[in-house]
Write a protein that holds these residues in place. Structure first.
Motif, PDB file in Angstrom:
ATOM      1  N   ARG A  44       0.822  -1.213   0.000  1.00 12.09           N
ATOM      2  CA  ARG A  44       0.000   0.000   0.000  1.00 12.09           C
ATOM      3  C   ARG A  44       0.856   1.263   0.000  1.00 12.09           C
ATOM      4  O   ARG A  44       0.473   2.280  -0.585  1.00 12.09           O
ATOM      5  CB  ARG A  44      -0.943  -0.004   1.207  1.00 12.09           C
ATOM      6  N   ILE A  47       1.773   2.236  -3.530  1.00 13.48           N
ATOM      7  CA  ILE A  47       0.644   2.863  -4.222  1.00 13.48           C
ATOM      8  C   ILE A  47       0.468   4.301  -3.745  1.00 13.48           C
ATOM      9  O   ILE A  47       0.275   5.224  -4.542  1.00 13.48           O
ATOM     10  CB  ILE A  47      -0.639   2.044  -4.000  1.00 13.48           C
ATOM     11  N   ALA A  51       0.661   7.758  -5.979  1.00 16.13           N
ATOM     12  CA  ALA A  51      -0.484   8.666  -5.986  1.00 16.13           C
ATOM     13  C   ALA A  51      -0.077  10.057  -5.519  1.00 16.13           C
ATOM     14  O   ALA A  51      -0.500  11.075  -6.088  1.00 16.13           O
ATOM     15  CB  ALA A  51      -1.597   8.111  -5.084  1.00 16.13           C
ATOM     16  N   LEU A  98      -5.508   2.644  -6.273  1.00 14.19           N
ATOM     17  CA  LEU A  98      -4.716   3.695  -6.913  1.00 14.19           C
ATOM     18  C   LEU A  98      -5.617   4.664  -7.669  1.00 14.19           C
ATOM     19  O   LEU A  98      -5.403   5.889  -7.632  1.00 14.19           O
ATOM     20  CB  LEU A  98      -3.693   3.074  -7.869  1.00 14.19           C
ATOM     21  N   GLN A 101      -7.225   7.091  -5.244  1.00 15.05           N
ATOM     22  CA  GLN A 101      -6.316   8.073  -4.673  1.00 15.05           C
ATOM     23  C   GLN A 101      -5.873   9.129  -5.684  1.00 15.05           C
ATOM     24  O   GLN A 101      -5.384  10.189  -5.294  1.00 15.05           O
ATOM     25  CB  GLN A 101      -5.092   7.360  -4.085  1.00 15.05           C
ATOM     26  N   THR A 102      -6.047   8.840  -6.961  1.00 21.64           N
ATOM     27  CA  THR A 102      -5.592   9.770  -7.996  1.00 21.64           C
ATOM     28  C   THR A 102      -6.735  10.392  -8.795  1.00 21.64           C
ATOM     29  O   THR A 102      -6.506  11.292  -9.608  1.00 21.64           O
ATOM     30  CB  THR A 102      -4.668   9.051  -8.992  1.00 21.64           C
TER      31      THR A 102
END
Length: 267
Positions: A44, A47, A51, A98, A101-102
């Motif tokens: 995590r 990732i 991000a 991902l 978060q992006t």
């Protein structure tokens, strides 16, 4: 014209976490990326670090590929491989994380080469189930899945090498999942198959959710080969395409976004 720079094919001499900022410095508002980790389910923290790098650069993540296996060794996705089901679901969870978060809203799922140990029917049914699961998971975060056609010259065992094959699959997945799924139209692969990209865009415009560009032959920048990009651009305008055009060509890191827009309009 909304351009996203593929930072898996560009800036290979730059560390992954620095590529979003390099793309932003070249004037790009967005990037896209093949699955950037060596395994389907990375830690995590990895990732979160990617991000954070994307957000800090001020660019959008327009497209994220799901895990495709070992691309360098010739793999082209795992959707249709029975022994990869566990990897598929682990990767789907990681990719959704991902994307959340992006703010990425487009996930590209490579189908996978033909598995000679299984019948085509069994492989296709498995891929259909996996795509339906991916479409539903993407829908939960307001995203959608796309599928692309490759070419039989470079990918001889890949089953989706025509837009018609992708269109038939998209219709089946839409019916099976009730979720949005679309066609990723890569003009380079179309040209490799002897197809006219502008004609394909006119025919499948309703289904196209993302475009990728590179010239043919050589996968170079627009204007370096035989594709008539002015006609491609005109077809996109006629289709009222509002998505991103992914710049997935060699040598793109040498040009600014403004220069590439000019090449797309004139080449």
């Amino acid at each position: 014209m909304r351009l996203s720079l593929n930072v898996s094919l560009s800036y290979n001499d730059v560390p992954l976490l620095e590529r979003p900022r390099a793309a932003a410095a070249a004037g790009f508002e967005a990037i896209e990326i093949w699955w950037p980790f060596s395994c389907p389910d990375p830690p995590r923290d990895d990732i979160a670090a990617l991000a954070s790098a994307i957000r800090s650069a001020g660019v959008k993540l327009a497209l994220l590929n799901l895990y495709g296996g070992n691309l360098g060794a010739g793999d082209r996705g795992i959707l249709s491989h029975p022994r990869s089901t566990e990897h598929f679901y682990a990767n789907l969870s990681a990719a959704i994380r991902l994307a959340e978060q992006t703010g990425c809203r487009t996930l590209n799922a490579l189908y996978g080469n033909r598995n000679m140990d299984k019948t085509e029917g069994a492989s296709d049914e498995l891929a259909l189930r996996h795509l339906a699961a991916a479409a539903r998971a993407a829908a939960d975060i307001g995203a959608f899945v796309v599928v692309e056609s490759l070419n039989s010259v470079e990918c001889p065992t890949y089953p989706l090498v025509t837009p018609d094959a992708v269109a038939a699959l998209v219709q089946r997945v839409r019916g099976a999942s009730g979720a949005e799924i679309g066609y990723l139209c890569d003009v380079y692969h179309l040209a490799c198959m002897g197809l006219d990209p502008a004609s394909i865009i006119r025919k499948f415009g309703e289904m196209i959710r993302h475009i990728q560009v590179a010239d043919f032959p050589g996968r170079g920048i627009p204007g370096s080969g035989s594709i008539r990009f002015a006609e491609v651009t005109a077809a996109l305008k006629a289709a009222e395409f509002t998505g991103f055009i992914g710049v997935e060509c060699r040598g793109s890191e040498q040009l600014s976004r403004q220069a590439l827009v000019g090449l797309m309009s004139l080449a």
